[in-house]
Write a protein that holds these residues in place. Sequence first.
Motif, short mmCIF file in Angstrom:
data_model
loop_
_atom_site.label_atom_id
_atom_site.label_comp_id
_atom_site.label_asym_id
_atom_site.label_seq_id
_atom_site.Cartn_x
_atom_site.Cartn_y
_atom_site.Cartn_z
N GLY A 219 75.32 26.60 54.47
CA GLY A 219 74.39 27.62 54.94
C GLY A 219 73.31 27.87 53.92
O GLY A 219 73.25 27.22 52.87
N SER A 220 72.43 28.82 54.24
CA SER A 220 71.28 29.09 53.36
C SER A 220 71.54 30.25 52.41
O SER A 220 71.07 30.25 51.28
CB SER A 220 70.04 29.39 54.21
N HIS A 221 72.26 31.27 52.86
CA HIS A 221 72.60 32.38 51.98
C HIS A 221 73.83 33.12 52.47
O HIS A 221 74.23 32.96 53.63
CB HIS A 221 71.42 33.33 51.75
N ALA A 222 74.40 33.89 51.58
CA ALA A 222 75.64 34.61 51.92
C ALA A 222 75.72 35.87 51.09
O ALA A 222 75.22 35.93 49.97
CB ALA A 222 76.86 33.73 51.64
N VAL A 223 76.33 36.91 51.67
CA VAL A 223 76.68 38.10 50.89
C VAL A 223 78.16 38.38 51.14
O VAL A 223 78.70 38.01 52.19
CB VAL A 223 75.82 39.34 51.23
N GLY A 224 78.79 39.04 50.19
CA GLY A 224 80.21 39.31 50.34
C GLY A 224 80.59 40.61 49.66
O GLY A 224 79.82 41.17 48.87
N HIS A 225 81.80 41.05 49.95
CA HIS A 225 82.23 42.37 49.51
C HIS A 225 83.73 42.36 49.27
O HIS A 225 84.48 41.79 50.05
CB HIS A 225 81.89 43.37 50.63
N THR A 226 84.16 42.98 48.18
CA THR A 226 85.58 43.24 47.96
C THR A 226 85.73 44.74 47.92
O THR A 226 85.02 45.42 47.19
CB THR A 226 86.08 42.61 46.65
N ARG A 227 86.64 45.27 48.72
CA ARG A 227 86.64 46.72 48.97
C ARG A 227 87.81 47.46 48.34
O ARG A 227 88.96 47.04 48.47
CB ARG A 227 86.66 46.96 50.49
N MET A 228 87.49 48.56 47.66
CA MET A 228 88.49 49.56 47.27
C MET A 228 88.04 50.80 48.03
O MET A 228 87.05 51.43 47.68
CB MET A 228 88.47 49.77 45.76
N ALA A 229 88.76 51.12 49.09
CA ALA A 229 88.26 52.07 50.09
C ALA A 229 88.15 53.49 49.55
O ALA A 229 89.00 53.95 48.81
CB ALA A 229 89.18 52.05 51.30
N THR A 230 87.09 54.18 49.92
CA THR A 230 86.93 55.59 49.58
C THR A 230 86.65 56.41 50.83
O THR A 230 87.27 57.44 51.06
CB THR A 230 85.78 55.82 48.59
N GLU A 231 85.72 55.96 51.66
CA GLU A 231 85.20 56.79 52.75
C GLU A 231 86.02 56.69 54.04
O GLU A 231 86.00 57.60 54.84
CB GLU A 231 83.75 56.40 53.06
N SER A 232 86.68 55.57 54.26
CA SER A 232 87.42 55.44 55.51
C SER A 232 88.57 54.46 55.31
O SER A 232 88.73 53.89 54.25
CB SER A 232 86.49 54.99 56.64
N ALA A 233 89.37 54.29 56.36
CA ALA A 233 90.64 53.57 56.25
C ALA A 233 90.47 52.11 55.84
O ALA A 233 89.43 51.51 56.05
CB ALA A 233 91.35 53.65 57.59
N VAL A 234 91.55 51.56 55.25
CA VAL A 234 91.60 50.12 54.96
C VAL A 234 91.96 49.42 56.27
O VAL A 234 93.08 49.49 56.74
CB VAL A 234 92.65 49.80 53.88
#
Lengths: 226, 299
Positions: B141-156
Amino acid sequence: MESIDLASTTTRDLNARLQSEADGSNAAFEVLHPGGRHALACGLTAPIAVTLRGHVGYYCAGMNQNATVTVHGNAGVGVAENMMSGLVRVMGDASQSAGASGHGGLLVIEGSASARCGISMKGIDIVVKGSVGHNSAFMAQAGHLVICGDAEDGLGDSIYEAVIYVSGETGKLGADCEEQPMTADDRQTLTELLARSGIEADPATFRRYGSARSLYNFKIDNLGSY
Amino acid sequence: MCGIVGLYLKNPSLRPELGALFAPMLTEMSDRGPDSAGIAVYRDAEAAEPKVVVFHPDEAFDWDTVASGLAARVGDAVSIEPVANHAIVSGGASALALRDAIFEAYPDVRVMSVGTALEIYKDVGLPKDVLARFQVGGMGGSHAVGHTRMATESAVSTEGAHPFNTGDDLCLVHNGSLSNHNGLREWLSTHKGIRFQTENDSEVAAAYLTWRLSEGASLSEALEAALVDLDGFYTFAVGTKDGFAVLRDPVACKPAVMAETDDWVAMASEFRALAGLPGIEGATVWEPKPATVYTWGRA
């Protein structure tokens, strides 16, 4: 010089090796491939020299005593935090909270530092060749922050008895921070700090900033505490 | 705390390696967010066929029936390609029409992404397991974004994981928390007809940008407006079909570092996520300034 390669050594092993040097040791170490790892060269107590070749992560050279630590790259959040003595030099830029809570020693940043440089400093001297981000020297209690470039908004917010010297522009000053007359003593202190840092700048171009002492209960009897 | 990463390839010859370059970046940010992880990949900016990525918790879910049901609703052939507990639904005249048909007919199917180039995959679990589950390392692909979450605002949950997409090919990952998301969600929902799938504050930021873009703003303009209208702490990495952007709030207490070479530009919460990229030794490395919009591509 002993070379330690972090491509094949853990952070814990590196720090244990550096911390194992005897009190009077002036051994030299070179650290390769730091790779942005956190807490490198922390808690050193002997007057050793450590050269890190690359960018480092958070809290590099934290709690330093006596050692000379040089980062040939950028440093992450909190470089030299809580330093007691010694010299930490960052050849690139430093992230937020550089020199936070430092009690002593000298931190030299050859590039620029971002927000909150020298936050809550307690006696450390910090010399920044470039500029600093917002809220630098926030609640700074003692020591000197020398800024050869510019300072963003909020410089010296809630400052106690630390002294700031700025050559470039300042944004909006923080609460209770004011420009003050530059005395002969200031000029001498600044000249010495620049010389010790190896940073060329004309002391005559700097202005002094410090506490207006209206935000905290300043008592002249307590001046010795700072 | 959360970890975010983004990689935008300037050199098209690297595109087959996007996933291989990106997956280790996300894995490196596991300490910042071990609850769940997600990735948004822009596969092909030239692609024109509408594409909706959907999720159903049952891996044995009968997607074939969904395909025929949707085909009847949109009046066109619809194909479905299952990918673990997600599936890529393609066909029809527009991705939004396809999405609306799914909302209407299959309320227990969650829509992850809508567009022509974008695919979002997200799930609970360690980042390395999520990456393996969707075979991200092999994606081009041309680009990507990603996230690793430690939840604060809402459920896991899978739905609460980032990235968030609320319209054609836009996605957002967020480290921080917004304080005015409830009011803004209500306003976007009531006055602008934007449909929300979660209670998550970051979905509101994505929806806000989607609305601004739909009003004709460029991505840069939408982010400048976000500086005024969004209240809270944030570092955002944002993707569009052919653009990539980074924005930090004026206080900048959430970390971000960027690196750029002739071949790529990358951002991450911490430098160590960038340390393995090819050519990093010679890259320009800097910390994005507070309240400053950074964009690449058509933005």
